[in-house]
Design a protein around this motif. Structure first.
Motif, PDB file in Angstrom:
ATOM      1  N   PRO A  58      -3.084   3.299   0.901  1.00  0.00           N
ATOM      2  CA  PRO A  58      -2.781   3.377  -0.529  1.00  0.00           C
ATOM      3  C   PRO A  58      -3.922   3.998  -1.327  1.00  0.00           C
ATOM      4  CG  PRO A  58      -2.273   1.197   0.353  1.00  0.00           C
ATOM      5  CD  PRO A  58      -3.038   1.917   1.411  1.00  0.00           C
ATOM      6  N   LEU A  59      -3.566   4.579  -2.437  1.00  0.00           N
ATOM      7  CA  LEU A  59      -4.553   5.157  -3.346  1.00  0.00           C
ATOM      8  C   LEU A  59      -5.525   4.074  -3.810  1.00  0.00           C
ATOM      9  CD1 LEU A  59      -5.285   7.729  -5.069  1.00  0.00           C
ATOM     10  CD2 LEU A  59      -3.839   6.731  -6.864  1.00  0.00           C
ATOM     11  N   LEU A  60      -6.837   4.364  -3.655  1.00  0.00           N
ATOM     12  CA  LEU A  60      -7.902   3.428  -4.081  1.00  0.00           C
ATOM     13  C   LEU A  60      -7.690   2.044  -3.505  1.00  0.00           C
ATOM     14  CD1 LEU A  60      -8.468   4.387  -7.835  1.00  0.00           C
ATOM     15  CD2 LEU A  60      -9.894   4.979  -5.872  1.00  0.00           C
ATOM     16  N   ASP A  61      -7.318   1.991  -2.231  1.00  0.00           N
ATOM     17  CA  ASP A  61      -7.090   0.692  -1.592  1.00  0.00           C
ATOM     18  C   ASP A  61      -8.354  -0.165  -1.666  1.00  0.00           C
ATOM     19  OD1 ASP A  61      -5.605  -1.201  -0.221  1.00  0.00           O
ATOM     20  OD2 ASP A  61      -6.241  -0.471   1.753  1.00  0.00           O
ATOM     21  N   GLY A  62      -8.182  -1.402  -2.104  1.00  0.00           N
ATOM     22  CA  GLY A  62      -9.314  -2.318  -2.202  1.00  0.00           C
ATOM     23  C   GLY A  62      -9.993  -2.336  -3.554  1.00  0.00           C
ATOM     24  N   LEU A  63      -9.666  -1.409  -4.428  1.00  0.00           N
ATOM     25  CA  LEU A  63     -10.281  -1.371  -5.765  1.00  0.00           C
ATOM     26  C   LEU A  63      -9.442  -2.221  -6.720  1.00  0.00           C
ATOM     27  CD1 LEU A  63     -12.598   0.115  -7.382  1.00  0.00           C
ATOM     28  CD2 LEU A  63     -10.786   1.630  -8.194  1.00  0.00           C
ATOM     29  N   GLU A  70      -5.073  -3.452 -17.949  1.00  0.00           N
ATOM     30  CA  GLU A  70      -3.618  -3.410 -17.855  1.00  0.00           C
ATOM     31  C   GLU A  70      -3.106  -1.977 -17.733  1.00  0.00           C
ATOM     32  OE1 GLU A  70       0.283  -4.837 -20.471  1.00  0.00           O
ATOM     33  OE2 GLU A  70      -1.698  -5.703 -20.863  1.00  0.00           O
ATOM     34  N   ALA A  71      -3.643  -1.073 -18.533  1.00  0.00           N
ATOM     35  CA  ALA A  71      -3.174   0.313 -18.491  1.00  0.00           C
ATOM     36  C   ALA A  71      -3.525   0.974 -17.160  1.00  0.00           C
ATOM     37  CB  ALA A  71      -3.778   1.103 -19.650  1.00  0.00           C
ATOM     38  N   PHE A  72      -4.747   0.697 -16.656  1.00  0.00           N
ATOM     39  CA  PHE A  72      -5.145   1.274 -15.375  1.00  0.00           C
ATOM     40  C   PHE A  72      -4.295   0.692 -14.248  1.00  0.00           C
ATOM     41  CE2 PHE A  72      -8.399   1.284 -11.773  1.00  0.00           C
ATOM     42  CZ  PHE A  72      -8.054   2.573 -11.371  1.00  0.00           C
ATOM     43  N   GLU A  73      -4.001  -0.595 -14.305  1.00  0.00           N
ATOM     44  CA  GLU A  73      -3.165  -1.235 -13.290  1.00  0.00           C
ATOM     45  C   GLU A  73      -1.773  -0.589 -13.268  1.00  0.00           C
ATOM     46  OE1 GLU A  73      -1.857  -5.726 -11.868  1.00  0.00           O
ATOM     47  OE2 GLU A  73      -2.427  -5.371 -13.956  1.00  0.00           O
ATOM     48  N   ALA A  74      -1.218  -0.327 -14.447  1.00  0.00           N
ATOM     49  CA  ALA A  74       0.100   0.301 -14.523  1.00  0.00           C
ATOM     50  C   ALA A  74       0.053   1.716 -13.956  1.00  0.00           C
ATOM     51  CB  ALA A  74       0.586   0.316 -15.971  1.00  0.00           C
ATOM     52  N   GLY A 133      -0.408   1.543 -10.082  1.00  0.00           N
ATOM     53  CA  GLY A 133       0.823   1.138  -9.405  1.00  0.00           C
ATOM     54  C   GLY A 133       1.832   2.269  -9.344  1.00  0.00           C
ATOM     55  N   ALA A 134       1.973   2.994 -10.441  1.00  0.00           N
ATOM     56  CA  ALA A 134       2.929   4.098 -10.472  1.00  0.00           C
ATOM     57  C   ALA A 134       2.524   5.212  -9.508  1.00  0.00           C
ATOM     58  CB  ALA A 134       3.039   4.640 -11.895  1.00  0.00           C
ATOM     59  N   ARG A 189       0.608   4.941  -6.815  1.00  0.00           N
ATOM     60  CA  ARG A 189       0.769   4.490  -5.430  1.00  0.00           C
ATOM     61  C   ARG A 189       2.226   4.614  -4.994  1.00  0.00           C
ATOM     62  NH1 ARG A 189      -3.118  -0.943  -5.437  1.00  0.00           N
ATOM     63  NH2 ARG A 189      -5.079   0.166  -4.991  1.00  0.00           N
ATOM     64  N   ARG A 190       3.146   4.249  -5.868  1.00  0.00           N
ATOM     65  CA  ARG A 190       4.571   4.377  -5.535  1.00  0.00           C
ATOM     66  C   ARG A 190       4.951   5.841  -5.337  1.00  0.00           C
ATOM     67  NH1 ARG A 190       4.751   0.178  -9.275  1.00  0.00           N
ATOM     68  NH2 ARG A 190       5.195   1.595 -11.006  1.00  0.00           N
ATOM     69  N   ARG A 191       4.450   6.708  -6.194  1.00  0.00           N
ATOM     70  CA  ARG A 191       4.766   8.130  -6.090  1.00  0.00           C
ATOM     71  C   ARG A 191       4.259   8.713  -4.767  1.00  0.00           C
ATOM     72  NH1 ARG A 191       2.363  13.018  -7.024  1.00  0.00           N
ATOM     73  NH2 ARG A 191       0.392  12.044  -7.649  1.00  0.00           N
ATOM     74  N   LEU A 192       3.020   8.401  -4.422  1.00  0.00           N
ATOM     75  CA  LEU A 192       2.446   8.930  -3.186  1.00  0.00           C
ATOM     76  C   LEU A 192       3.129   8.320  -1.956  1.00  0.00           C
ATOM     77  CD1 LEU A 192      -1.323   8.971  -4.205  1.00  0.00           C
ATOM     78  CD2 LEU A 192       0.194  10.941  -3.956  1.00  0.00           C
ATOM     79  N   SER A 193       3.503   7.038  -2.070  1.00  0.00           N
ATOM     80  CA  SER A 193       4.216   6.390  -0.961  1.00  0.00           C
ATOM     81  C   SER A 193       5.564   7.055  -0.732  1.00  0.00           C
ATOM     82  CB  SER A 193       4.396   4.905  -1.260  1.00  0.00           C
ATOM     83  OG  SER A 193       5.134   4.273  -0.239  1.00  0.00           O
ATOM     84  N   GLN A 194       6.260   7.373  -1.829  1.00  0.00           N
ATOM     85  CA  GLN A 194       7.547   8.062  -1.714  1.00  0.00           C
ATOM     86  C   GLN A 194       7.366   9.464  -1.132  1.00  0.00           C
ATOM     87  OE1 GLN A 194       8.961   7.846  -5.731  1.00  0.00           O
ATOM     88  NE2 GLN A 194       9.468   5.652  -5.600  1.00  0.00           N
ATOM     89  N   ALA A 195       6.282  10.137  -1.504  1.00  0.00           N
ATOM     90  CA  ALA A 195       6.005  11.466  -0.957  1.00  0.00           C
ATOM     91  C   ALA A 195       5.742  11.384   0.544  1.00  0.00           C
ATOM     92  CB  ALA A 195       4.813  12.093  -1.676  1.00  0.00           C
ATOM     93  N   ALA A 196       5.002  10.358   0.963  1.00  0.00           N
ATOM     94  CA  ALA A 196       4.729  10.172   2.390  1.00  0.00           C
ATOM     95  C   ALA A 196       6.019   9.888   3.150  1.00  0.00           C
ATOM     96  CB  ALA A 196       3.731   9.039   2.592  1.00  0.00           C
ATOM     97  N   ALA A 197       6.877   9.027   2.578  1.00  0.00           N
ATOM     98  CA  ALA A 197       8.147   8.706   3.230  1.00  0.00           C
ATOM     99  C   ALA A 197       9.014   9.955   3.373  1.00  0.00           C
ATOM    100  CB  ALA A 197       8.881   7.628   2.437  1.00  0.00           C
ATOM    101  N   ALA A 198       9.043  10.770   2.320  1.00  0.00           N
ATOM    102  CA  ALA A 198       9.837  12.001   2.377  1.00  0.00           C
ATOM    103  C   ALA A 198       9.280  12.960   3.427  1.00  0.00           C
ATOM    104  CB  ALA A 198       9.861  12.667   1.001  1.00  0.00           C
TER     105      ALA A 198
END
Length: 645
Positions: free
Chosen positions: A123-128, A133-137, A140-141, A143-152
């Protein structure tokens, strides 16, 4: 050339051009670099950056904090380009894995998809930790985008490999995809198709079971109609194939190895060894191997009742094992083959490794052990027991696979002769009559007949034409199976077309790098092409992969011949002696040994080797010797009383 490398997938690391890590202490500095890298060439406004990391502060204080972080970054690594109200990562001097991954993952090119997946280390910046709140949002977004790109990317690359009939590669990619997205029904279905294409139908059916359980647990739904239809098709085909083969293929189950050392750190190693042996045995023709989860399920409630486990699984043979530490620094692995009906040991092996369990040592152990188990299972099927004593339970089996096993071991138990070749060919013909689509029987028969033609044990154009036709038909029936490719291609080489055989053998090795026969066949083919260095290398690879293979005498004889051509006579002598020790009935090994000894000036020992060859094959002539060593032994053979023909 870029001076800095920013790694964001799987953690955070900033390196200079020499690979030295640059310390970035500030958590917010790491986050800012990630934001800039993900945006690629597009700029990010100072206002946006301040809002992400200092959204709870007044604007002036937030901008002041941003300037402080930028100043610190500029001092340690000047990778941020500031222009008025905008910021961007300076791509002229700094590259980032996340940006490269996103670009490559969107490609349709298989090579670029491979590179993208190689970059995907987590995951992006795993462990950081993201405290804002804004950075967390944002994180998260992304990480989901890159995860979907990896799955594709995994999905597209797996589909490409499956379309090219590279199903082993497709299986690995789909398993990786499902590890991150267990409820991906499309991936389960694709994995089932590739497993079926590899002939691993029990695993394909078990994959459906896993898929159904996951969907019910996670989504409370049944698999869709397409998945159920695929399952039903594989199930019907599985029963059809078993019925068409008489008694069906013998079932083998590898029981999870016991950690007898009772050291927790060895639990995972015990599981890995059992799983890898099981996976490699799944390639062995003539047997079906039960997947590990099904074996574990069959062990409940009594894991020590081997006959009950065998009954539940329908297994004729169980492979069991244990790990011990008899002394400091030593890991002792024991492996046994157990008769599924009587729970009697048929064969056992014990080997010591270093207690560290290095990956290379374990891989070599697994490859060698799987090859030994394959040999013993083949002998058990041919002769009714791994100890070769026979077993009346199997004497009357009429199925094609049993005939194939009998034929394959006939020559190496009786010794190469005209009568033994005739018996082996007869058994192969009977196997093919029982199952005309049994590609392995055709490929093996073609190779035996090609060798016999080369060695003068089978004469006439009719036999050569039959061997060629069998090799071609085997390749038509199973054009991607490593074992069939290895045998058929070797036959084609010895029937006069080594140039065509080489790419077939390379495909066999690509599909299964542990196919010892394919490596040895590639070496023998390179000998025919006068490429002696590569021949020796390939033959040695085959011998290392399967050090106790029943064909070892043939391979060592070929190795000795190649070493002679390279004028490495001491090595050739060792190989020739090894060939003689491996099979007391293999007369060509004595002929090659005599040649090596003669070249070393040991005439009396060479004469003794030739005498031993004649004892094994009384009709041996000078003309027949030339098939193996040219005219190198003409004078010695003449003085020793050998007839011309």
């Amino acid at each position: 050339m870029a001076k800095f490398r920013l790694t964001l997938l799987g953690g955070f690391r900033l390196d200079d051009e020499d690979g030295r890590e640059i310390a970035v202490a500030s958590r917010k500095a790491k986050g800012m670099l990630a934001v800039l890298a993900v945006h690629g060439p597009a700029a990010v406004t100072r206002e946006r950056m301040a809002a992400i990391f200092w959204g709870d502060l007044a604007e002036e204080r937030a901008r002041h904090s941003l300037r402080q972080v930028l100043t610190a970054l500029r001092r340690d690594a000047p990778v941020v380009e500031a222009s008025g109200e905008t910021l961007r990562l300076d791509s002229r001097i700094c590259t980032a894995d996340a940006a490269e991954f996103a670009a490559l993952a969107a490609s349709a090119d298989p090579g670029e998809l491979e590179r993208a997946l190689a970059l995907d280390s987590g995951p992006l910046l795993d462990g950081l930790s993201a405290k804002e709140e804004a950075f967390e949002a944002w994180l998260g977004a992304e990480r989901r985008r890159l995860s979907q790109a990896a799955a594709a990317a995994l999905t597209r690359l797996a589909a490409h490999h499956a379309g090219q009939a590279k199903h082993e590669a497709a299986v690995q990619l789909l398993q990786r995809l499902l590890a991150g997205d267990p409820a991906n029904e499309d991936a389960h279905r694709a994995l089932m198709r590739s497993l079926e294409a590899l002939g691993r139908r029990s695993e394909a059916l078990y994959q459906y079971k896993l898929c159904r359980e996951l969907l019910l647990k996670e989504l409370q739904v049944e698999p869709d109609a397409a998945t159920q239809a695929l399952h039903d098709s594989i199930r019907r085909d599985n029963f059809t194939r078993r019925d068409s083969e008489g008694h069906g293929l013998r079932v083998v189950a590898v029981v999870p190895f016991v950690n007898a050392a009772r050291r927790p750190e060895l639990d995972s190693l015990a599981a890995i060894i059992a799983e890898e042996i099981s996976r490699q045995l799944a390639r062995v023709p003539g047997f079906r191997v039960v997947v590990q989860p099904a074996v574990v399920a069959a062990m409940r409630p009594n894991p020590d009742d081997l006959t009950q486990i065998a009954r539940v699984l329908g297994a004729s043979y169980l492979v069991t094992g244990s790990l011990r530490q008899p002394e400091a620094g030593v890991l002792r692995i024991a492996v046994q083959i157990v008769d599924g009906e009587t729970a009697q040991y048929l064969w056992s092996l014990q080997q010591d490794l270093t207690a560290r369990g290095d990956t290379a040592d374990v891989d070599n152990f697994v490859a060698g052990t799987a090859a030994r188990i394959e040999q013993q299972l083949t002998l058990a099927e041919a002769g009714g027991g791994a100890d070769g004593t026979g077993d009346d339970r199997y004497d009357e089996r009429p199925d094609a696979w049993h005939k194939t096993h009998q034929a394959g071991s006939a020559l190496f138990s009786a010794g190469w002769s005209e009568d033994a070749v005739d018996d082996a060919v007869r058994l192969f013909r009977e196997a093919i009559a029982l199952d005309p689509k049994l590609a392995l029987a055709r490929a093996h028969k073609a190779l035996i007949m090609a060798f016999a033609q080369d060695w003068g044990l089978l004469r006439g154009d009719t036999a050569r034409d039959e061997a060629r036709a069998d090799a071609e038909r085997a390749l038509e029936l199973e054009p991607t199976r490593s074992e069939v490719l290895g045998l058929a291609a070797c036959a084609i080489a010895h029937l006069g077309d080594p140039a065509r055989a080489v790419p077939l053998l390379e495909r066999a090795i690509e599909d299964n790098p542990n196919n010892a026969q394919a490596w040895a066949a590639l070496g023998a083919t390179r000998l025919l092409q006068m490429q002696f260095e590569t021949a020796v290398e390939a033959l040695r690879r085959g011998l290392r992969t399967s050090p106790t293979d029943y064909r070892r005498s043939v391979w060592l004889t070929a190795l000795a011949s190649g070493l002679v051509r390279l004028d490495r006579l001491d090595e050739a002598l060792d190989a020739a002696h090894g060939a003689c020790r491996s099979d007391a009935k293999f007369y060509p090994a004595r002929i090659v040994l005599a040649m090596v000894l003669a070249k070393l000036g040991k005439a009396s020992e060479a004469a003794e080797a030739l005498a031993e060859a004649r004892r094994i094959r009384p009709r041996l002539s000078r003309a027949e010797m030339r098939r193996f060593v040219g005219g190198a032994l003409d004078d010695l053979a003449s003085s020793s009383g050998f007839q011309e023909s």
